[in-house]
Design an enzyme around this catalytic site. Structure first.
Site, PDB file in Angstrom:
ATOM      1  N   HIS A  23       0.827  -1.204   0.000  1.00 28.32           N
ATOM      2  CA  HIS A  23       0.000   0.000   0.000  1.00 28.32           C
ATOM      3  C   HIS A  23       0.864   1.258   0.000  1.00 28.32           C
ATOM      4  O   HIS A  23       2.035   1.255   0.405  1.00 28.32           O
ATOM      5  CB  HIS A  23      -0.920   0.016   1.224  1.00 28.32           C
ATOM      6  N   GLU A 135      -2.139  -7.437   7.352  1.00 34.05           N
ATOM      7  CA  GLU A 135      -0.857  -7.173   8.005  1.00 34.05           C
ATOM      8  C   GLU A 135      -0.753  -7.984   9.298  1.00 34.05           C
ATOM      9  O   GLU A 135      -1.725  -8.581   9.766  1.00 34.05           O
ATOM     10  CB  GLU A 135      -0.739  -5.667   8.271  1.00 34.05           C
TER      11      GLU A 135
END
Length: 287
Positions: A23, A135
């Site tokens: 990201h 994550e």
């Protein structure tokens, strides 16, 4: 004769091309990259992209279109957090959404304090949210997701059907996922990709997930190749790799292989070779 073992051969239909994307810059990265303890701050709950992050998204979007990659990708898999979904729709989504479109937008205007116009889903690959590529789970508020129902309002055209729980039941306030657990989850995610029919897949995910997952690969490669696989991702970096199905996890068949001997009947040269091999085997077996 020496056998060259520096290359490997696999049937084409037992491979997939994956385009791994970390990201763009999130609000938590600005301070957290300098002071790791800042990731503990509740102010960064489900951190969104910064304005610099959106500029990174724009630059990657230009590259994806200029390279022709945008037309080749069959599906985009994204972690279901604000910063990854903003990156996914910004890079792989359409242009500004207009009310005249029949399809739903990928992202509503100003979703996640983006300051951006709504993003169209017209003529784009589908985007699917998957929990397996989240994550490092636990403790850090920036890695905790919102409810799916809240996300569905912000990202109407993203497919959330593979997420089982509306609320985040994976993130624990006092328990941090171990590196080994994260790597195992990453391997499970890559294995899961073989259950899908798509051959070229973009994956928008996180630095920790990428690093610990890829660290388990490359042991059979030249050290420089292993280093290339294992190095950390920068914000909004894209790296393309090929994964190979060594264990028959996938069920796909080749669309390009051709059986030969069409129309039916023996190919004289091939039949002669087959007969010779059979005779040689028979003679060898009798000695």
């Amino acid at each position: 004769m020496d056998i060259d073992s520096t290359s490997s051969l696999y049937p084409l239909h037992r491979s997939k091309t994956i385009h791994l994307v970390r990201h763009a810059q999130g609000i938590h990265n600005v301070i957290g990259d300098k002071d790791y303890k800042a990731y503990m701050s509740p102010d960064y709950f489900d951190a969104e992209l910064t304005q610099l992050g959106w500029k990174q998204v724009e630059n990657l979007r230009k590259h994806v279109h200029a390279s022709g990659l945008a037309k080749r990708i069959d599906v985009v898999i994204t972690s279901p957090l604000l910063r990854t979904m903003q990156t996914a729709v910004g890079v792989f989504g359409g242009e500004d959404y207009t009310d005249t479109e029949e399809s739903l937008p990928f992202m509503l205007a100003n979703a996640g304090n983006s300051g951006r116009s709504a993003i169209s889903s017209l003529n784009c690959p589908p985007i699917v949210a998957v929990e397996l590529c989240r994550e490092h789970l636990g403790v850090h508020p920036c890695d905790r997701r919102r409810s799916v129902s809240e996300y569905e309002c912000l990202f109407p055209a993203i497919d959330f059907s593979l997420i089982e729980s509306d609320e985040d039941v994976l993130w624990k306030a006092n328990v941090r996922e171990t590196k080994e657990e994260l790597a195992s989850r990453g391997k499970k995610f890559l294995d899961w990709l073989w259950t899908r029919e798509e051959k070229e897949i973009a994956i928008v995910t996180h630095s920790g997930f990428l690093f610990h997952t890829l660290a388990t690969f490359g042991n059979d490669c030249h050290p420089l190749v292993r280093k290339e696989i294992n190095k950390h991702f920068a914000n909004c970096e894209l790296r393309s790799m090929v994964i190979v199905d060594k264990s028959m996890l996938g069920t796909g068949t080749s669309t390009t292989d051709y059986p030969g001997r069409i129309p039916p009947g023996p190919d004289i040269q091939s039949a002669t070779v087959d007969e010779k091999l059979a005779n040689d085997k028979s003679v060898s077996g009798s000695t």
